[in-house]
Enzyme design. Structure first.
Site, short mmCIF file in Angstrom:
data_model
loop_
_atom_site.label_atom_id
_atom_site.label_comp_id
_atom_site.label_asym_id
_atom_site.label_seq_id
_atom_site.Cartn_x
_atom_site.Cartn_y
_atom_site.Cartn_z
CB SER A 61 -0.95 0.00 1.21
OG SER A 61 -1.85 -1.09 1.14
CG HIS B 216 -2.68 2.37 3.88
ND1 HIS B 216 -2.23 1.47 4.81
CD2 HIS B 216 -3.48 1.69 3.04
CE1 HIS B 216 -2.74 0.28 4.55
NE2 HIS B 216 -3.51 0.38 3.47
#
Length: 372
Positions: free
Chosen positions: A246, A311
């Protein structure tokens, strides 16, 4: 007429005040009235360069470089290499294209904000080399996931399986000395839903970006997001492991979205507002899912679940460094001052993160869960 005399005549008649800019229409009249020996292809290129300027002007230095056939940008290289005359019609008006050329045209309108750049990319694009980096990373992630899934007979929430967390690829704070884990965790995923989300974005956004900007820029941006993700987790969530690509995915997506926003008027991708909203909703949902799994795991586990900070770190890398990388698909990065600022900032972060991982855990007395 000699080249130096031509340039002197242009400057005296078209830019007597030394403003640094010259009107292209006036320049064309000068060429025709004096029958100057300027290649017609170069004149066409001047009009193409002027399209990026609201007042229909070009920089005098660009004109000098163009006449001298210097290889300092894509359009100047076109003059030097092939004397190519770009068509004046909008690229979308091209008819009778095959499937691959239509795909290349789609990529040009999806990624590039300037019609001039789109046309040049469309006409100079070659299928070799193909976008191997994103395809290779995605294929490797799928193969690794299938191998572990078949071995454990578990396809969702794999991180709850003790054997899965023993993988030498996963980042775990207890194995910080094994430096390769700060990158190889990108090949491991929580489950099928995370792998599917990342693979879809890598193919839909990463492959077009790599086709336009090349393997070096996109691989650097992706890996910078991955590395920033693991190092950020080691600083902000010191007891948590980490899996998934991610960090790299969010670096690519945030860089592309920031580029679209910064060049909103010039982008011609269809339904761009709706697609932007959907992308933000999907990315926010993925972050929310990662936060939920970190703090409210649905199943009992022997230790902390993977962190969600990768993220956010990837998004920061994409918006900052990525926006600089994607600003011009032909301009050399080493010629951009902003690139050096971003690179220095990233290097400073790396130095701080390494120092933190070497000394901070012991100084702070962090109770690290035993590695599996």
């Amino acid at each position: 007429m000699e080249r130096s005399s031509l340039l002197q005549l242009i400057q005296e008649q078209l830019d007597p005040d030394n403003t640094g800019y010259i009107g292209v229409e006036t320049f064309a009249s000068l060429v025709h009235s004096h029958e100057l020996p300027l290649d017609p292809a170069k004149l066409e290129m001047l009009f193409a360069l002027a399209q990026s300027n609201d007042e229909g002007q070009i920089c005098y230095q660009e004109l000098v470089d163009l006449i001298n056939s210097k290889r300092s940008s894509s359009f100047k290289r076109a003059i030097a290499n092939g004397q190519r005359t770009l068509p004046q019609d909008v690229l979308l008006d091209e008819a009778g294209l095959g499937f691959y050329k239509r795909f290349v045209r789609y990529v040009a309108y999806e990624i590039l904000p300037c019609e001039m750049d789109r046309r040049w990319y469309f006409y100079q694009h070659r299928p070799c080399p193909p976008p191997l980096f994103m395809a290779t990373v995605t294929l490797t992630q799928i193969i690794v996931f299938l191998c572990y899934g078949a071995r454990m007979n578990k396809w969702v929430l794999q991180t709850y399986h003790p054997e899965y967390m023993k993988s030498p690829l996963i980042y775990h704070p207890g194995h910080r000395a094994r430096a390769w884990r700060f990158l190889t965790y990108m090949f491991m995923h929580v489950g099928l839903e995370q792998l599917g989300f990342n693979a879809l974005l890598q193919l839909m956004i990463g492959v077009p970006l790599e086709m336009v900007h090349g393997i070096l820029r996109i691989s650097f941006l992706y890996l910078a997001g991955v590395l920033a993700g693991s190092l950020t987790v080691s600083i902000t969530d010191m007891r948590a492991p980490l899996v998934g690509g991610s960090g790299g995915v969010y670096a690519l997506c945030s860089a592309h979205m920031a580029n679209v926003v910064m060049n909103w008027a010039g982008m011609r991708c269809p339904y761009k507002l709706l697609r932007m909203i959907l992308a933000l909703v999907c990315m926010s949902s993925e972050v929310g899912r990662a936060v939920w799994l970190r703090f409210s795991p649905p199943l009992p586990a022997s230790g902390p679940q993977p962190s969600f900070m990768a993220h956010l770190a990837g998004a920061v890398v994409g918006i900052s460094m990525g926006l600089t990388i994607l600003r011009s698909y032909e301009e050399n990065l080493h010629d951009q001052c902003g690139w050096w600022v971003m690179l220095l900032s990233y290097a400073t972060f790396l130095a701080f993160a390494i120092f933190w991982n070497v000394f901070a855990y012991d100084l702070l007395g962090v109770q690290i869960p035993p590695p599996p």
